[in-house]
Scaffold this motif. Structure first.
Motif, PDB file in Angstrom:
ATOM      1  N   ALA A  63       0.826  -1.208   0.000  1.00 38.82           N
ATOM      2  CA  ALA A  63       0.000   0.000   0.000  1.00 38.82           C
ATOM      3  C   ALA A  63       0.861   1.259   0.000  1.00 38.82           C
ATOM      4  CB  ALA A  63      -0.939  -0.004   1.207  1.00 38.82           C
ATOM      5  N   LYS A  64       2.075   1.145   0.538  1.00 34.96           N
ATOM      6  CA  LYS A  64       2.982   2.298   0.564  1.00 34.96           C
ATOM      7  C   LYS A  64       3.428   2.693  -0.846  1.00 34.96           C
ATOM      8  CE  LYS A  64       4.853   1.008   5.112  1.00 34.96           C
ATOM      9  NZ  LYS A  64       6.079   0.590   5.842  1.00 34.96           N
ATOM     10  N   THR A  68      -2.010   6.299  -5.798  1.00 34.10           N
ATOM     11  CA  THR A  68      -3.088   7.215  -5.410  1.00 34.10           C
ATOM     12  C   THR A  68      -3.635   6.816  -4.046  1.00 34.10           C
ATOM     13  OG1 THR A  68      -4.946   5.932  -6.309  1.00 34.10           O
ATOM     14  CG2 THR A  68      -3.754   7.388  -7.837  1.00 34.10           C
ATOM     15  N   LEU A  69      -4.322   7.752  -3.430  1.00 38.59           N
ATOM     16  CA  LEU A  69      -4.943   7.485  -2.136  1.00 38.59           C
ATOM     17  C   LEU A  69      -6.013   6.404  -2.260  1.00 38.59           C
ATOM     18  CD1 LEU A  69      -5.046   8.288   0.835  1.00 38.59           C
ATOM     19  CD2 LEU A  69      -6.678  10.087   0.231  1.00 38.59           C
ATOM     20  N   ALA A  70      -6.762   6.426  -3.357  1.00 37.51           N
ATOM     21  CA  ALA A  70      -7.792   5.411  -3.567  1.00 37.51           C
ATOM     22  C   ALA A  70      -7.175   4.018  -3.668  1.00 37.51           C
ATOM     23  CB  ALA A  70      -8.586   5.726  -4.839  1.00 37.51           C
ATOM     24  N   ASP A  71      -6.045   3.917  -4.372  1.00 35.40           N
ATOM     25  CA  ASP A  71      -5.366   2.628  -4.485  1.00 35.40           C
ATOM     26  C   ASP A  71      -4.854   2.170  -3.118  1.00 35.40           C
ATOM     27  OD1 ASP A  71      -5.792   2.509  -7.216  1.00 35.40           O
ATOM     28  OD2 ASP A  71      -3.873   3.466  -7.696  1.00 35.40           O
ATOM     29  N   LYS A  72      -4.329   3.096  -2.346  1.00 37.55           N
ATOM     30  CA  LYS A  72      -3.832   2.772  -1.014  1.00 37.55           C
ATOM     31  C   LYS A  72      -4.958   2.223  -0.137  1.00 37.55           C
ATOM     32  CE  LYS A  72      -0.984   5.771   0.741  1.00 37.55           C
ATOM     33  NZ  LYS A  72       0.332   5.070   0.808  1.00 37.55           N
ATOM     34  N   ALA A  73      -6.122   2.861  -0.205  1.00 37.29           N
ATOM     35  CA  ALA A  73      -7.268   2.421   0.586  1.00 37.29           C
ATOM     36  C   ALA A  73      -7.744   1.040   0.152  1.00 37.29           C
ATOM     37  CB  ALA A  73      -8.398   3.436   0.469  1.00 37.29           C
ATOM     38  N   TRP A 123       5.120  -0.798  -7.855  1.00 35.67           N
ATOM     39  CA  TRP A 123       3.699  -1.025  -7.647  1.00 35.67           C
ATOM     40  C   TRP A 123       3.139  -2.110  -8.553  1.00 35.67           C
ATOM     41  CZ3 TRP A 123      -0.867  -0.440  -5.394  1.00 35.67           C
ATOM     42  CH2 TRP A 123      -2.022  -0.273  -6.147  1.00 35.67           C
TER      43      TRP A 123
END
Length: 251
Positions: A63-64, A68-73, A123
Motif C-alpha cells: 500500500a505504501k 493514489t490514495l484510492a489505491d492505497k485504501a 507497484w
C-alpha cells in the motif's frame, strides 16, 4: 489469499458434482480419528494461516507503493480481509487442539524465503505478484481441499475467497500496459519468475512435511497418486496461462 476471477473455464476439483467418497465424505470428528490425517490437516492449516498472515503484511507494505490514495485504501481493505482469514484459521487450529504458532512455525522459513526472493521493485510488480503468486497457491490448496473432510474443506475454501485483488490487479495492470506497451514485456518476465518460484516453494513445503506429502502421494484415504500429482500441476500451469492472458501478458 486471492483467487482468480478470470479463469472460470479452468476445471476446479471442488466444483465437480460427483459424490464425495472416503475422507471427503466424512466430517472432522470421524476423519480426525486417524492420527496421520489429523497431523496432515494441522500442517495444512498451519501453512495456510502463515500464508494469510504474510499476505496481510505484504499488502500493507505494498500500500505504501500505491500511486493514489484510492489505491492505497483498496489495498488496505484487502489486507484487512487477509487478516480475517488468518484469524479463522488460527481459531480453527485452537479449536482442534493445535497451538497455532507451533502449527505455523515449520512454514515460516520457506514462505519468508519465497517473499524475499520475489520482492517487487514497484507497484505493478506487487500487483502481479499478488495476482499470480497467490493464485498459484490458491489453486494448489483447492486441489488438496477436494480430498479433505467436509468441515476442513469448507474452511479452506472460505479462506481462499477472493479479497478483490484479482479484478483490481487486472484492471490496473492492463491500464498500465495500454499506457506503455513496453511494461508488458517486463511484467511477463516477472510473472514467469513468480510461477517458477511459487511451484518450487510449494514442492519444498510438501517434501519437508511427512504427513502432507503422504496425503498428496497416497497413504491417507483419498490421497493423490504420483500420476495425479502430475495432472494437478498441469492444471495449475494451465490456470496460470489463462491468468497471464487476463493480465494482457504472454505466458
Amino acid at each position: 489469499m486471492t483467487t482468480p476471477d478470470n479463469t472460470s473455464d479452468v476445471p476446479d476439483p471442488t466444483d465437480t458434482p460427483a459424490e464425495h467418497t472416503g475422507v471427503a465424505a466424512q466430517d472432522w470428528a470421524r476423519a480426525s480419528a486417524d492420527p496421520q490425517y489429523r497431523a496432515a490437516v494441522v500442517d495444512l492449516l498451519g501453512a495456510l494461516a502463515y500464508g494469510e498472515l504474510a499476505a496481510f503484511e505484504r499488502l500493507a507494505e505494498d500500500a505504501k507503493l500505491a500511486p493514489t490514495l484510492a489505491d492505497k485504501a483498496e489495498l488496505a481493505k484487502m489486507a484487512s480481509a487477509e487478516f480475517h482469514h488468518y484469524e479463522k484459521l488460527r481459531d480453527r487450529l485452537t479449536e482442534i487442539g493445535a497451538e497455532p504458532t507451533q502449527a505455523m512455525e515449520p512454514f515460516v522459513a520457506a514462505l519468508d524465503g519465497f517473499h524475499r526472493q520475489t520482492a517487487p521493485s514497484d507497484w505493478l510488480e506487487g500487483l502481479v505478484k499478488a495476482y499470480v503468486g497467490d493464485s498459484i497457491a490458491s489453486d494448489f490448496y483447492r486441489e488438496v481441499a477436494a480430498r479433505l473432510d467436509s468441515d476442513t474443506r469448507g474452511l479452506v475454501l472460505a479462506v481462499l475467497d477472493d479479497t478483490g485483488h484479482a479484478s483490481f490487479a487486472v484492471e490496473k495492470v492492463r491500464a498500465a500496459i495500454d499506457a506503455d506497451p513496453r511494461v508488458g514485456g517486463r511484467l511477463a518476465l516477472w510473472a514467469r519468475r513468480l510461477m517458477g518460484e511459487a511451484l518450487s516453494q510449494s514442492q519444498r513445503v510438501v517434501a519437508d512435511r511427512d504427513a502432507l506429502s503422504t496425503m498428496l502421494v497416497g497413504g491417507v484415504a483419498d490421497g493423490f497418486d504420483l500420476a495425479e500429482v502430475g495432472k494437478m500441476f498441469s492444471r495449475i500451469t494451465e490456470a496460470h496461462t489463462k491468468r497471464m492472458a487476463a493480465l494482457g501478458l504472454a505466458a
